[in-house]
Design an enzyme around this catalytic site. Structure first.
Site, PDB file in Angstrom:
ATOM      1  N   HIS A 191      38.091  74.548 -64.671  1.00 16.95           N
ATOM      2  CA  HIS A 191      38.692  73.316 -65.025  1.00 16.95           C
ATOM      3  C   HIS A 191      39.802  72.781 -63.918  1.00 16.95           C
ATOM      4  O   HIS A 191      40.559  73.583 -63.683  1.00 16.95           O
ATOM      5  CB  HIS A 191      39.278  73.721 -66.150  1.00 16.95           C
ATOM      6  CG  HIS A 191      40.172  72.698 -66.843  1.00 16.95           C
ATOM      7  ND1 HIS A 191      40.029  72.147 -67.836  1.00 16.95           N
ATOM      8  CD2 HIS A 191      41.347  72.088 -66.673  1.00 16.95           C
ATOM      9  CE1 HIS A 191      40.839  71.030 -68.352  1.00 16.95           C
ATOM     10  NE2 HIS A 191      41.793  71.150 -67.428  1.00 16.95           N
ATOM     11  N   CYS A 235      48.645  67.883 -67.903  1.00 15.31           N
ATOM     12  CA  CYS A 235      49.068  68.939 -68.985  1.00 15.31           C
ATOM     13  C   CYS A 235      50.583  68.428 -69.471  1.00 15.31           C
ATOM     14  O   CYS A 235      51.176  68.269 -68.290  1.00 15.31           O
ATOM     15  CB  CYS A 235      49.123  70.343 -68.502  1.00 15.31           C
ATOM     16  SG  CYS A 235      49.961  71.500 -69.778  1.00 15.31           S
ATOM     17  N   ASN A 277      42.610  65.167 -64.625  1.00 12.54           N
ATOM     18  CA  ASN A 277      41.477  66.290 -64.460  1.00 12.54           C
ATOM     19  C   ASN A 277      40.617  65.492 -63.634  1.00 12.54           C
ATOM     20  O   ASN A 277      40.714  64.165 -63.343  1.00 12.54           O
ATOM     21  CB  ASN A 277      40.548  66.507 -65.712  1.00 12.54           C
ATOM     22  CG  ASN A 277      41.471  67.045 -66.819  1.00 12.54           C
ATOM     23  OD1 ASN A 277      42.276  66.524 -67.405  1.00 12.54           O
ATOM     24  ND2 ASN A 277      40.939  68.313 -67.171  1.00 12.54           N
TER      25      ASN A 277
END
Length: 308
Positions: free
Chosen positions: A206, A239, A248
């Site tokens: 991730h 986040c 991301n």
């Protein structure tokens, strides 16, 4: 084509969760429908969390129920605790991503408990899950913490020593929560983790692109044998509990990377680009990535992604 990769679309969860204005549920479902139409099969559709902490996720149960209209879709949901995991399972979720942080500071900031306490909750959750439930284990701040800085390999490996034996067939995802990892660090940590817990069957990565190294880190993980990658359409994300972390890696960028390398993704880039373009226009969102803009001015170039 070399061995294919699986791209897990996390935009409807990671990409949406930090957006202030509430995105209407029907709008979210429309994006899901289009993402499925572009060939995405596993999509993180939301999270079971406190509605007061992340109000954008308050309609996750409703979205999960609606996913039955797309037979090819595997709707994945994120859960940060035993309680939320049980709620998700009771709502019909059969693909769970349990998240805990390697760093104590981030875990306490996120879920108000230590990583050790979260590991205990993971064990209890596993004991009560319905048969056939797919489990992913997300190790947030596996490379860097917004409060503690770079995380040492030993800290990650010690947590894996405890967690992996609980469910060796769980998918293990190492997360660059802040986007401050670099390719050398990514390659080294995956190599060390794979050697330390060889019983782990599937590894995932991730990546965030805060400092522009997202795709380089994806490639470094691929070189270590990782074949499952999280990405967010339009590069949306960041986040809420990691100050300074932006989105991301963009799904369209990851697809372009692998298709140019001759690695199959199963995703239709020409169908994905318009979805990403509309995702970038969501009020309150913070888009990223490069391929969307490059191909928006020359749609015919989508075919150039696939060399074979």
């Amino acid at each position: 084509m070399t061995e294919a990769v699986e791209i897990v679309e996390v935009g409807p969860r990671d990409g949406f969760q930090g957006i202030g204005p509430f995105i209407p549920t029907e709008t979210k479902l429309s994006f899901l429908e289009r993402l499925v139409g572009a060939g995405l099969r596993r999509i993180e559709i939301g999270s079971f969390v406190s509605a007061s902490a992340l109000p954008q996720m308050r309609d996750t149960p409703e979205i999960l129920a609606a996913c039955a209209r797309w037979p090819t879709l595997r709707p994945q949901v994120l859960v940060p605790s035993e309680r939320r995991g049980r709620e998700a399972a009771a709502a019909g979720a059969r693909d769970l991503a349990y998240v805990l942080s390697v760093s104590d500071s981030h875990n306490r900031n996120n879920v108000r408990r230590s990583p050790s306490d979260s590991a205990d909750e993971y064990a209890r959750l596993l004991d009560g899950l319905p048969p056939g439930t797919f489990v992913r284990l997300n190790l947030a701040t596996a490379f860097d913490c917004p409060f503690e800085g770079r995380i040492g390999e030993a800290q990650v490996l010690a947590l894996l020593d405890r967690l992996v034996p609980m469910k060796p067939d769980a998918e293990i995802c190492l997360c660059d929560t802040t986007g401050r990892a670099d390719p050398a660090q990514v390659g080294a940590l995956f190599a060390a983790a794979q050697a330390r817990v060889p019983q782990a069957r599937t590894w995932a990565f991730h990546a965030h692109d805060t400092y522009g190294l997202g795709l380089a880190n994806v490639h470094a993980a691929y070189a270590r044998g990782v074949r499952v990658f999280d990405a967010s359409f339009a590069g949306l994300g960041g986040c809420p509990f990691a100050p300074g972390a932006t989105g991301n890696v963009a799904t369209e960028d990851v697809v372009w990377l692998f298709e140019r390398m001759g690695v199959a993704t199963g995703i239709d880039l020409s169908a994905l680009i318009p979805v990403a373009r509309d995702g970038a226009a969501i009020p309150g969102g913070l888009p990223g990535g490069r391929v969307r803009e490059a191909l928006s001015t020359n749609p015919d170039a989508c075919a150039a992604a696939r060399l074979t």
